[in-house]
Scaffold this motif. Sequence first.
Motif, PDB file in Angstrom:
ATOM      1  N   ILE A  70      43.629  48.132  36.087  1.00  0.00           N
ATOM      2  CA  ILE A  70      42.411  48.378  36.871  1.00  0.00           C
ATOM      3  C   ILE A  70      41.240  48.657  35.945  1.00  0.00           C
ATOM      4  O   ILE A  70      40.170  48.054  36.066  1.00  0.00           O
ATOM      5  CB  ILE A  70      42.623  49.542  37.856  1.00  0.00           C
ATOM      6  CG1 ILE A  70      43.599  49.145  38.961  1.00  0.00           C
ATOM      7  CG2 ILE A  70      41.292  49.965  38.479  1.00  0.00           C
ATOM      8  CD1 ILE A  70      43.933  50.275  39.918  1.00  0.00           C
ATOM      9  N   THR A  73      40.355  45.387  33.807  1.00  0.00           N
ATOM     10  CA  THR A  73      39.829  44.168  34.437  1.00  0.00           C
ATOM     11  C   THR A  73      38.642  44.396  35.363  1.00  0.00           C
ATOM     12  O   THR A  73      37.993  43.424  35.757  1.00  0.00           O
ATOM     13  CB  THR A  73      40.933  43.460  35.257  1.00  0.00           C
ATOM     14  OG1 THR A  73      41.367  44.334  36.318  1.00  0.00           O
ATOM     15  CG2 THR A  73      42.119  43.114  34.383  1.00  0.00           C
ATOM     16  N   GLN A  74      38.335  45.646  35.719  1.00  0.00           N
ATOM     17  CA  GLN A  74      37.267  45.859  36.692  1.00  0.00           C
ATOM     18  C   GLN A  74      35.902  45.406  36.169  1.00  0.00           C
ATOM     19  O   GLN A  74      35.000  45.120  36.944  1.00  0.00           O
ATOM     20  CB  GLN A  74      37.222  47.336  37.120  1.00  0.00           C
ATOM     21  CG  GLN A  74      36.971  48.334  35.998  1.00  0.00           C
ATOM     22  CD  GLN A  74      35.517  48.608  35.729  1.00  0.00           C
ATOM     23  OE1 GLN A  74      34.656  48.312  36.554  1.00  0.00           O
ATOM     24  NE2 GLN A  74      35.227  49.144  34.558  1.00  0.00           N
ATOM     25  N   THR A 141      36.464  55.258  31.592  1.00  0.00           N
ATOM     26  CA  THR A 141      36.019  54.255  32.556  1.00  0.00           C
ATOM     27  C   THR A 141      34.781  54.745  33.291  1.00  0.00           C
ATOM     28  O   THR A 141      33.817  53.990  33.497  1.00  0.00           O
ATOM     29  CB  THR A 141      37.133  53.947  33.574  1.00  0.00           C
ATOM     30  OG1 THR A 141      38.283  53.474  32.879  1.00  0.00           O
ATOM     31  CG2 THR A 141      36.694  52.875  34.561  1.00  0.00           C
ATOM     32  N   GLY A 201      41.264  45.688  40.306  1.00  0.00           N
ATOM     33  CA  GLY A 201      40.192  45.808  39.320  1.00  0.00           C
ATOM     34  C   GLY A 201      39.039  44.836  39.546  1.00  0.00           C
ATOM     35  O   GLY A 201      37.880  45.254  39.717  1.00  0.00           O
ATOM     36  N   LEU A 204      37.078  45.571  42.700  1.00  0.00           N
ATOM     37  CA  LEU A 204      36.148  46.692  42.539  1.00  0.00           C
ATOM     38  C   LEU A 204      34.903  46.247  41.781  1.00  0.00           C
ATOM     39  O   LEU A 204      33.775  46.573  42.164  1.00  0.00           O
ATOM     40  CB  LEU A 204      36.836  47.841  41.790  1.00  0.00           C
ATOM     41  CG  LEU A 204      37.978  48.560  42.495  1.00  0.00           C
ATOM     42  CD1 LEU A 204      38.587  49.618  41.578  1.00  0.00           C
ATOM     43  CD2 LEU A 204      37.496  49.197  43.795  1.00  0.00           C
ATOM     44  N   GLY A 205      35.124  45.497  40.694  1.00  0.00           N
ATOM     45  CA  GLY A 205      33.992  45.043  39.893  1.00  0.00           C
ATOM     46  C   GLY A 205      33.093  44.073  40.622  1.00  0.00           C
ATOM     47  O   GLY A 205      31.863  44.173  40.566  1.00  0.00           O
ATOM     48  N   PRO A 231      31.564  50.554  40.404  1.00  0.00           N
ATOM     49  CA  PRO A 231      32.945  50.098  40.182  1.00  0.00           C
ATOM     50  C   PRO A 231      33.688  50.957  39.165  1.00  0.00           C
ATOM     51  O   PRO A 231      34.903  51.155  39.286  1.00  0.00           O
ATOM     52  CB  PRO A 231      32.780  48.651  39.698  1.00  0.00           C
ATOM     53  CG  PRO A 231      31.376  48.548  39.229  1.00  0.00           C
ATOM     54  CD  PRO A 231      30.594  49.489  40.079  1.00  0.00           C
ATOM     55  N   CYS A 232      32.973  51.479  38.176  1.00  0.00           N
ATOM     56  CA  CYS A 232      33.609  52.349  37.184  1.00  0.00           C
ATOM     57  C   CYS A 232      34.022  53.676  37.813  1.00  0.00           C
ATOM     58  O   CYS A 232      35.084  54.221  37.500  1.00  0.00           O
ATOM     59  CB  CYS A 232      32.653  52.591  36.015  1.00  0.00           C
ATOM     60  SG  CYS A 232      32.320  51.114  35.030  1.00  0.00           S
ATOM     61  N   SER A 235      37.119  53.034  39.846  1.00  0.00           N
ATOM     62  CA  SER A 235      38.271  52.886  38.961  1.00  0.00           C
ATOM     63  C   SER A 235      38.718  54.243  38.418  1.00  0.00           C
ATOM     64  O   SER A 235      39.920  54.530  38.328  1.00  0.00           O
ATOM     65  CB  SER A 235      37.916  51.947  37.803  1.00  0.00           C
ATOM     66  OG  SER A 235      38.987  51.823  36.902  1.00  0.00           O
ATOM     67  N   GLY A 336      35.355  37.553  40.816  1.00  0.00           N
ATOM     68  CA  GLY A 336      36.269  38.598  41.260  1.00  0.00           C
ATOM     69  C   GLY A 336      37.306  38.078  42.241  1.00  0.00           C
ATOM     70  O   GLY A 336      38.488  38.420  42.152  1.00  0.00           O
ATOM     71  N   SER A 340      41.368  37.912  41.828  1.00  0.00           N
ATOM     72  CA  SER A 340      42.198  38.546  42.845  1.00  0.00           C
ATOM     73  C   SER A 340      43.237  37.580  43.401  1.00  0.00           C
ATOM     74  O   SER A 340      44.352  37.981  43.751  1.00  0.00           O
ATOM     75  CB  SER A 340      41.320  39.085  43.973  1.00  0.00           C
ATOM     76  OG  SER A 340      40.482  40.118  43.515  1.00  0.00           O
TER      77      SER A 340
END
Length: 508
Positions: A70, A73-74, A141, A201, A204-205, A231-232, A235, A336, A340
């Motif tokens: 996570i 890769t986010q 993160t 991840g 989320l990003g 997103p951070c 995470s 993203g 996914s």
Amino acid sequence: MHTTSVSSASLITLQDDSSVEGIPVDESTALLSNVDQNVVEGQVSKPVKMTPIPKLQLATICLVRLLEPIGFTQLFPYINEMVVNLNMIDDPSKVGFISGLVESVFAIFQLISIYHWAKISDVVGRRPIVLLGAIGMGLMTFLFGFSRNLTYMLITRSIHGFFAGNIAVVHSVLGELSDPTNQAVILPIYALCWPLGVIIGPMLGGTFSNPADKFPLLDVPLLRQYPYAMPCLASAAFSAFGATLAYFLMEETLPSKAKQAPKPSKKAKSYGSVPFPPTAASLSARELFAIPFLQSLIVSGFALSFISAAFDAIFVLFAYTPIEVGGLAFSASQIGYSLSIAGCLSCFIQLFITPILLRRFSCAKMYHVCMSFWFLPFVVLPFLNLILRNGRDESGEILPHARAMVWSGIILVMLVCRLTCLAYSFSMVLAKEGAPNPSSLGATNGLVQMSMSLARTFSPAFSSSTFAASIDSNILGGHLWVMVLAGIACLGSLASARIVNESSAKKY
């Protein structure tokens, strides 16, 4: 999984916990490849009872395992956009190099720490190292989301990689929770963590980057100033939850530190490929690397990690690059979604395919098969760009049928990629089999993971730079990167062939 030496002068009886009891075998008898085989030379063996699965411990360690993919890769969906929007470069053609550098420093510091975390865990125990890693990854993160310059990005990403070096310790916990009777169930469940992380991840990003533009409720000054903090933060919340759960529920698994450590047998037991007493001391890195089987596994692990990290970097850059210069011109959200899709395919494969493969086939041979198909994803990608180039109307808009073909192609590429990534699951089994004794399991996993981290230190930067150079110089029509990376993938297949040879040599 244990192996037994067979001589032509005598009959022997397999007697360890993972073998069939009371069945004489000689050189003409095929060695048992898994615990499900119950007929030898026409005789029916006593069924082997599966060791109960420690469900709570497995769930906890799986959640902890989620944290690395996570956090890693986010940032993939938005890293190129982040580099451009924060004015970190003057030349747009350097985007790939900078983003590759940000990805590589993570692996550099993971490489520096990974073996040391593993060795320390062989002394102080697995639990404290796992907890420290989870807390450190979450904090770094979170801080990464407030980056305003390249130096800050590199520092936070480096420290993140340092704490992520506990991955070999997490693998060691899994090895101590499983045995040959239940690993066909436990390993696929554990292996789901990486693809699930690869799903979560990038989602989320891609979803929460630039939240002020996407969600009216989040249109606040802080998120305008730091468009990639959300997103951070999400995470980091996973890391906080994982660390909390591990603190309250995770039990120590290192035999010398566990509360209910089994009493050591007076007889020597076989652990992996070499007979050692249960109390044997941990071997040094030099002694472990001198074992031919581990040597081959370390070298092929390097090749596997280099190839897979190169694909991750190349795909994101390829998808972000404009169609006119050889890419797909995808947005952060589309990138993203693509990543996914890969995660969803991995989940399906791990649940329904991996258990069958673990029960029916040699791990060494399946490892080599996976490595042998790694060249295909690189070869297919340029055809997706060709579809888009020829699938536009007079105004330049992408026609629906062309877009459908591209997404079908992406699914195909990701399917092949996820199937070849099964090599990571087989590598975990092979590392446990290759560990010379229980006290060296952490160090063995540390060496294998260290070789993988070494490959990741320069693979993203190398592949991104090769992609940029191919486009800028128009070498082979801008497709030099395909030839280079497909060629490296083929060399990786040659390296994995040694695993099959060494595995066969171990058995006989």
